[in-house]
Design a protein around this motif. Sequence first.
Motif, PDB file in Angstrom:
ATOM      1  N   MET A  96       0.912  -1.128   0.008  1.00 56.43           N
ATOM      2  CA  MET A  96       0.094  -0.038  -0.055  1.00 56.43           C
ATOM      3  C   MET A  96       0.927   1.178   0.021  1.00 56.43           C
ATOM      4  N   VAL A  97       0.401   2.275  -0.879  1.00 58.53           N
ATOM      5  CA  VAL A  97       1.295   3.551  -1.060  1.00 58.53           C
ATOM      6  C   VAL A  97       0.395   4.546  -0.339  1.00 58.53           C
ATOM      7  N   GLU A  98       0.969   5.434   0.681  1.00 53.09           N
ATOM      8  CA  GLU A  98       0.365   6.456   0.958  1.00 53.09           C
ATOM      9  C   GLU A  98       0.927   7.852   0.579  1.00 53.09           C
ATOM     10  N   LEU A  99       0.254   8.903   0.171  1.00 55.50           N
ATOM     11  CA  LEU A  99       0.784  10.233  -0.062  1.00 55.50           C
ATOM     12  C   LEU A  99       0.360  11.304   0.673  1.00 55.50           C
ATOM     13  N   ASP A 100       1.420  12.124   1.247  1.00 58.19           N
ATOM     14  CA  ASP A 100       1.064  13.159   2.057  1.00 58.19           C
ATOM     15  C   ASP A 100       1.472  14.461   1.326  1.00 58.19           C
ATOM     16  N   VAL A 101       0.620  15.399   1.130  1.00 58.70           N
ATOM     17  CA  VAL A 101       1.179  16.635   0.333  1.00 58.70           C
ATOM     18  C   VAL A 101       0.812  17.767   1.078  1.00 58.70           C
ATOM     19  N   GLU A 102       1.875  18.686   0.967  1.00 54.16           N
ATOM     20  CA  GLU A 102       1.661  20.160   1.414  1.00 54.16           C
ATOM     21  C   GLU A 102       2.197  21.112   0.522  1.00 54.16           C
ATOM     22  N   THR A 103       1.330  22.285   0.379  1.00 56.55           N
ATOM     23  CA  THR A 103       1.551  23.369  -0.398  1.00 56.55           C
ATOM     24  C   THR A 103       1.822  24.648   0.341  1.00 56.55           C
ATOM     25  N   GLU A 104       2.503  25.515  -0.288  1.00 53.63           N
ATOM     26  CA  GLU A 104       2.901  26.925   0.238  1.00 53.63           C
ATOM     27  C   GLU A 104       2.795  27.841  -0.887  1.00 53.63           C
ATOM     28  N   ARG A 105       1.911  28.608  -0.713  1.00 53.16           N
ATOM     29  CA  ARG A 105       2.001  29.871  -1.625  1.00 53.16           C
ATOM     30  C   ARG A 105       2.937  31.158  -1.198  1.00 53.16           C
ATOM     31  N   ARG A 106       3.805  31.386  -2.261  1.00 53.65           N
ATOM     32  CA  ARG A 106       4.699  32.497  -1.794  1.00 53.65           C
ATOM     33  C   ARG A 106       4.911  33.408  -3.200  1.00 53.65           C
ATOM     34  N   ASP A 107       4.894  34.731  -3.106  1.00 51.42           N
ATOM     35  CA  ASP A 107       5.214  35.490  -4.276  1.00 51.42           C
ATOM     36  C   ASP A 107       4.563  35.084  -5.441  1.00 51.42           C
ATOM     37  N   CYS A 108       3.527  34.643  -5.438  1.00 49.39           N
ATOM     38  CA  CYS A 108       3.032  34.175  -6.814  1.00 49.39           C
ATOM     39  C   CYS A 108       3.524  32.741  -7.442  1.00 49.39           C
ATOM     40  N   VAL A 109       4.137  32.077  -6.550  1.00 50.70           N
ATOM     41  CA  VAL A 109       4.687  30.656  -6.814  1.00 50.70           C
ATOM     42  C   VAL A 109       4.014  29.525  -5.582  1.00 50.70           C
ATOM     43  N   THR A 110       3.500  28.466  -6.133  1.00 50.79           N
ATOM     44  CA  THR A 110       2.982  27.700  -5.284  1.00 50.79           C
ATOM     45  C   THR A 110       4.207  26.404  -5.209  1.00 50.79           C
TER      46      THR A 110
END
Length: 135
Positions: A1-15
Amino acid sequence: MVELDVETERRDCVTFVAATVQNASDVARRVTLRTDCRPLWPPRRQGVPAAGWDEGGVTLTVPAGRTTGVGFATPVAPDEPVLAVQETVPVAGEEAHTEPTPEHVVRALGDPTPPADAVPVAAENETATAEGGRR
């Protein structure tokens, strides 16, 4: 089984997207992750997208019982889910290693830029020309 954990951060018009892929199974797995973010800015090595990346995501091999991290950037503010598992395939032994592609060769060769000491300085060339060619 594969688990995916994703985080995003938006800075200066870039994600910036950072993810971890955990393989809880007892065999290595080739995992394909896809995103709808366009354009996609993958990590680069020697000016070439890192191994496994294309315009839609990444394919990587995660060893049994291990976790692997991936990340990319995009100028868009993405909708959820930012990154999703498209496919997982069990791999064994030598199958876990892929054939080299031209991109792998370019990465392996390294930076083609000559060392700064090997490049003549423009002022020395101008002086030599003004003095009749040779010193």
